[in-house]
Every structure is written in structure tokens, then in C-alpha cells.
Design a protein around this motif. Structure first.
Motif, PDB file in Angstrom:
ATOM      1  N   GLU A  96     -15.321  13.163  34.490  1.00 44.74           N
ATOM      2  CA  GLU A  96     -14.992  13.839  35.753  1.00 44.74           C
ATOM      3  C   GLU A  96     -15.979  13.484  36.861  1.00 44.74           C
ATOM      4  OE1 GLU A  96     -12.663  17.895  34.376  1.00 44.74           O
ATOM      5  OE2 GLU A  96     -14.841  17.911  34.334  1.00 44.74           O
ATOM      6  N   ALA A  97     -17.217  13.185  36.462  1.00 47.65           N
ATOM      7  CA  ALA A  97     -18.238  12.850  37.464  1.00 47.65           C
ATOM      8  C   ALA A  97     -17.824  11.636  38.291  1.00 47.65           C
ATOM      9  CB  ALA A  97     -19.571  12.584  36.766  1.00 47.65           C
ATOM     10  N   MET A  98     -16.907  10.815  37.773  1.00 49.28           N
ATOM     11  CA  MET A  98     -16.486   9.620  38.487  1.00 49.28           C
ATOM     12  C   MET A  98     -15.314   9.900  39.437  1.00 49.28           C
ATOM     13  SD  MET A  98     -18.847   7.962  37.208  1.00 49.28           S
ATOM     14  CE  MET A  98     -18.653   6.298  37.873  1.00 49.28           C
ATOM     15  N   GLY A  99     -14.898  11.158  39.517  1.00 53.20           N
ATOM     16  CA  GLY A  99     -13.876  11.518  40.501  1.00 53.20           C
ATOM     17  C   GLY A  99     -12.480  11.670  39.940  1.00 53.20           C
ATOM     18  N   VAL A 100     -12.352  11.968  38.664  1.00 52.25           N
ATOM     19  CA  VAL A 100     -11.027  12.224  38.108  1.00 52.25           C
ATOM     20  C   VAL A 100     -10.972  13.674  37.613  1.00 52.25           C
ATOM     21  CG1 VAL A 100     -10.629   9.832  37.439  1.00 52.25           C
ATOM     22  CG2 VAL A 100     -11.602  11.411  35.786  1.00 52.25           C
ATOM     23  N   THR A 101      -9.754  14.154  37.359  1.00 50.36           N
ATOM     24  CA  THR A 101      -9.571  15.528  36.916  1.00 50.36           C
ATOM     25  C   THR A 101      -9.365  15.558  35.410  1.00 50.36           C
ATOM     26  OG1 THR A 101      -8.388  15.791  39.001  1.00 50.36           O
ATOM     27  CG2 THR A 101      -8.296  17.642  37.466  1.00 50.36           C
ATOM     28  N   GLY A 102     -10.066  16.470  34.732  1.00 49.49           N
ATOM     29  CA  GLY A 102      -9.944  16.584  33.283  1.00 49.49           C
ATOM     30  C   GLY A 102      -9.114  17.794  32.880  1.00 49.49           C
ATOM     31  N   PHE A 103      -8.423  17.688  31.756  1.00 49.13           N
ATOM     32  CA  PHE A 103      -7.602  18.782  31.220  1.00 49.13           C
ATOM     33  C   PHE A 103      -7.927  18.957  29.743  1.00 49.13           C
ATOM     34  CE2 PHE A 103      -5.429  16.654  34.629  1.00 49.13           C
ATOM     35  CZ  PHE A 103      -4.967  17.689  35.424  1.00 49.13           C
ATOM     36  N   GLY A 104      -7.930  20.210  29.278  1.00 47.94           N
ATOM     37  CA  GLY A 104      -8.192  20.486  27.878  1.00 47.94           C
ATOM     38  C   GLY A 104      -9.662  20.771  27.643  1.00 47.94           C
ATOM     39  N   PRO A 105     -10.140  20.691  26.406  1.00 46.63           N
ATOM     40  CA  PRO A 105      -9.398  20.247  25.224  1.00 46.63           C
ATOM     41  C   PRO A 105      -8.365  21.264  24.726  1.00 46.63           C
ATOM     42  CG  PRO A 105     -11.627  20.898  24.596  1.00 46.63           C
ATOM     43  CD  PRO A 105     -11.547  21.003  26.075  1.00 46.63           C
ATOM     44  N   ILE A 106      -7.271  20.692  24.173  1.00 44.11           N
ATOM     45  CA  ILE A 106      -6.317  21.496  23.419  1.00 44.11           C
ATOM     46  C   ILE A 106      -6.348  20.982  21.980  1.00 44.11           C
ATOM     47  CG2 ILE A 106      -4.836  21.961  25.413  1.00 44.11           C
ATOM     48  CD1 ILE A 106      -2.905  19.807  24.406  1.00 44.11           C
TER      49      ILE A 106
END
Ligand code: SAH
Length: 365
Positions: A289-299
């Protein structure tokens, strides 16, 4: 020293020359040494190998991920060229099953080129065999950075657990890095760095602060995670990472050696057994995420596969199976989604990452 296997001789030589070795350096040599590393010299997967992974348990795993990728491609606006990248593809089984499932969306198959990131020449040869007849272009690379630019969908199953970890141990004078040295009998042994780690209370997670003496904390080099994040952010992409591990950073030793489907000693036979450590999903997410993307989870893997319709898929396969095959399908379903000790349902977890313009990937909403 002649009876000592060559990789162990090399490791001892390095320790004698430079002092005790960080755990991550040891792990990197054991797995990836160009001449004697575990992944470089053997095919570790399957019943006759050392361990079995989800795509090897059942074709349903790769098929459902293929459907997930097709849905993601649509969500990305159906780009005319899309790179399907798999990190650490093993025998190539996941991708083969995924590609078969993609037949439901011919335009996606038309748009896609497959890129496999693989260090093992033995497994590359196996992947070439597995993917030979799929009718899509396939290219191999040593690192993600070598894959040409362009919109991308990345999958990685049991890849990050194989990347080297470091360890620190808490002793009276604070947290010290754990290293590998040589004992009085000439055997490899754990030691600790003489000086405490600088800024340990900032670097380590809050859970480590009240840890008892002897506690161990593990962390990974974050370059691979950051490279993944950079690519997704710069070239617009989505990624699915599945692995075993913990949702939040915490203390605990998880580095383990496995050979022939049984636990082995980490230090006694370098290069001949698989070394892995749990994925710290909180740390992985933070780095990507630090690189500018959105994270989801963990599931949980169970939630991922159920969300993608594994039960319907199993019922469909069973409808045209013999009774023995049907029993195997039920067993595979349980292994992939169950919660027993030898099941993968909650031990394995999934995280997804997307370029901020893409939105929530399927099942992560
Ligand atoms: N994804 C496969 C295989 C998992 S085993 C499956 O689920 O069955 C780990 C895989 O990652 C192997 O293919 C191994 O050769 C590869 N690998 C390990 N370290 C790697 C590295 N640093 N770079 C590229 N591939 C690596």
C-alpha cells in the motif's frame, strides 16, 4: 571437511570469513543458491515431493481464480492487452486450470499474455510441459521487475512464504538479531548479535513490546512487496496473494523446514528441505500500500473460494463423476475450505491489491 555437502561447506566458509550469518541470508542460500539451492535443484511439489499446494489438491482452485481474473479484467475496463503474471507458479497447474476456466470469456483470453516469474529451472521445465498446449503466449522471468510494462493482473499462491525472513530474539539487554554461527563441534547453530537492534521499540510491532524473554519476532525484506505495489500503481493493475500466515504482526517463530511431507530441522541439511515462514499480512499490506495502491483483506481462503462458488463447481463436477471421483472431490473441497488441522480453509488467507481507480475486487467487498 570432505563429507560435508557442498552447500553446507559454502555456508560454513562464509560464516568463518564474515561471522555469524543473518537468518535471511541462510534462507536465501538454502532455497535459491544457483548451484545447490532447494528450488534450483528439485521439483518439490506433489505426492512424491515435499509438500502439496492448493492447485495440486484440486483443479477447482485454479479454475475459480481464473474466473476471478476474468471478473477483474472486466472491472478494469477490459483493456485490449493484459499481462497475467504469476509469481512462483510451481508446476504451472493453477495457470493451466485458470486458462481453461477463462474460456467462458473469449475476449479476455484474446487480450491476455502469460508471464511467469520463476527462479527454478526444474520448475520452469515443468511449467513449459504443463502449459504447452494452452494456445496462449507464455514468457518466463526471474523477477517481477523483468516483466515488460503494461496493465497487469498478478496472482501469487504460496510465493511470499518462500521469501527470506529475518529473526530477532528478546534477551535481557533487549531485542537482538538472531544469526547462524558454528558451535564447538563444528555444527551450524543459532547465535545472537552482540549488540541490541537499534530502535527496536519503533521497528517492532506493539505486540512485541511486552513479549517475554526468549520471544522471537520475524520480518521479511519488503522489496518484493514494494515492487508489486509499484507495478500496480504505475501500470494499473490488480493482484491476489494467497498464503498461510497471520493477519496481524505478532511475535512467534514460524520458520520451518519440510521434507517428504514431514517437519525437518532448519539447520541440519541446508538446501535439501523446503524452508518457509508464515506471511505477516499486516506487514505485507503496509509495504504494498505504501506504493500507492489499495489493499483488501485478509479474508480466509475458505471465504474466498466459497465466494467464488466452489460448492457449485464441486456439485457440477460430481454430477458427471464416478462414486470414487465424487468422494475425491468432496475430500478436496474439505481440504481447501475446511477448518480442521490439516485443512487450508482458515490457515490460508487472501489479500487483494488494486490501483485506486479500479474499485473493490470480487469477493473482497
Ligand atoms: N504457486 C505454486 C508453487 C508454490 S512453491 C503452487 O501453489 O503450487 C513456491 C514457488 O515459488 C516455486 O515455484 C518456487 O520455485 C518459486 N520461488 C521461490 N522463491 C522465488 C523467488 N525468489 N523468485 C521467483 N520464484 C521463486
Amino acid at each position: 571437511m570432505t563429507d560435508i555437502p557442498p552447500l553446507e561447506r559454502e555456508i560454513r566458509k562464509r560464516i568463518q570469513a564474515a561471522g555469524p550469518m543473518p537468518i535471511s541470508e541462510y534462507m536465501a542460500l538454502c532455497l535459491g543458491d544457483p548451484a545447490y539451492g532447494y528450488y534450483v535443484t528439485r521439483n518439490p511439489l506433489g505426492a512424491s515431493g515435499d509438500f502439496t499446494t492448493a492447485p495440486e489438491v484440486s483443479q477447482m482452485f485454479g479454475e475459480l481464480i481464473g474466473l476471478w481474473m476474468a471478473a477483474v479484467w472486466t472491472q478494469m475496463g477490459s483493456p485490449a492487452n493484459i499481462r497475467l503474471i504469476e509469481l512462483g507458479p510451481g508446476r504451472g497447474t493453477l495457470m493451466k486450470d485458470a486458462v481453461r476456466a477463462m474460456q467462458v470469456m473469449p475476449a479476455f483470453r484474446e487480450a491476455a499474455v502469460i508471464h511467469l516469474v520463476e527462479i527454478s529451472p526444474v520448475l520452469r521445465a515443468q511449467q513449459e510441459l504443463t502449459l504447452g498446449g494452452i494456445g496462449m503466449p507464455v514468457y518466463w522471468h526471474n523477477t517481477l521487475a523483468e516483466v515488460p510494462q503494461g496493465a497487469l493482473i498478478v496472482v501469487a499462491n504460496e510465493f511470499f512464504d518462500a521469501l527470506p525472513v529475518n529473526q530477532a530474539v528478546k534477551i535481557e539487554s533487549g531485542w537482538h538479531e538472531r544469526r547462524i554461527g558454528i558451535d564447538a563441534d563444528g555444527k551450524l547453530t543459532y547465535t545472537v548479535a552482540p549488540e541490541p537492534m537499534p530502535h527496536a521499540d519503533i521497528v517492532l510491532p506493539p505486540a512485541a513490546r511486552n513479549a517475554p524473554l526468549g520471544a522471537i519476532f520475524e520480518w521479511r525484506d519488503e522489496r518484493a512487496a514494494m515492487e508489486l505495489g509499484r507495478r500496480l500503481a504505475d501500470e494499473r493493475g490488480t493482484a491476489l496473494v494467497i498464503d498461510y500466515g497471520h493477519a496481524e504482526s505478532d511475535v512467534g517463530e514460524t520458520l520451518q523446514a519440510v521434507g517428504r511431507h514431514a517437519y525437518a530441522d532448519v539447520l541440519s541439511t541446508p538446501g535439501t528441505v523446503d524452508l518457509t515462514a508464515h506471511v505477516d499480512f499486516q506487514a505485507l499490506k503496509r509495504a504494498v500500500e505504501a506504493m500507492g495502491v489499495t489493499g483488501f483483506g485478509p479474508i480466509d481462503q475458505s471465504e474466498l473460494l466459497r465466494g467464488l462458488g466452489i460448492e457449485t463447481r464441486a456439485a457440477k463436477l460430481k454430477a458427471r463423476a464416478t462414486p470414487t471421483e465424487a468422494a475425491d472431490i468432496d475430500l478436496a473441497l474439505l481440504r481447501l475450505t475446511g477448518f480442521g488441522r490439516s485443512d487450508m480453509g482458515s490457515l490460508f488467507k487472501a489479500v487483494a491489491f488494486t490501483h485506486p481507480t479500479i474499485g473493490t475486487p470480487p469477493v473482497f467487498g
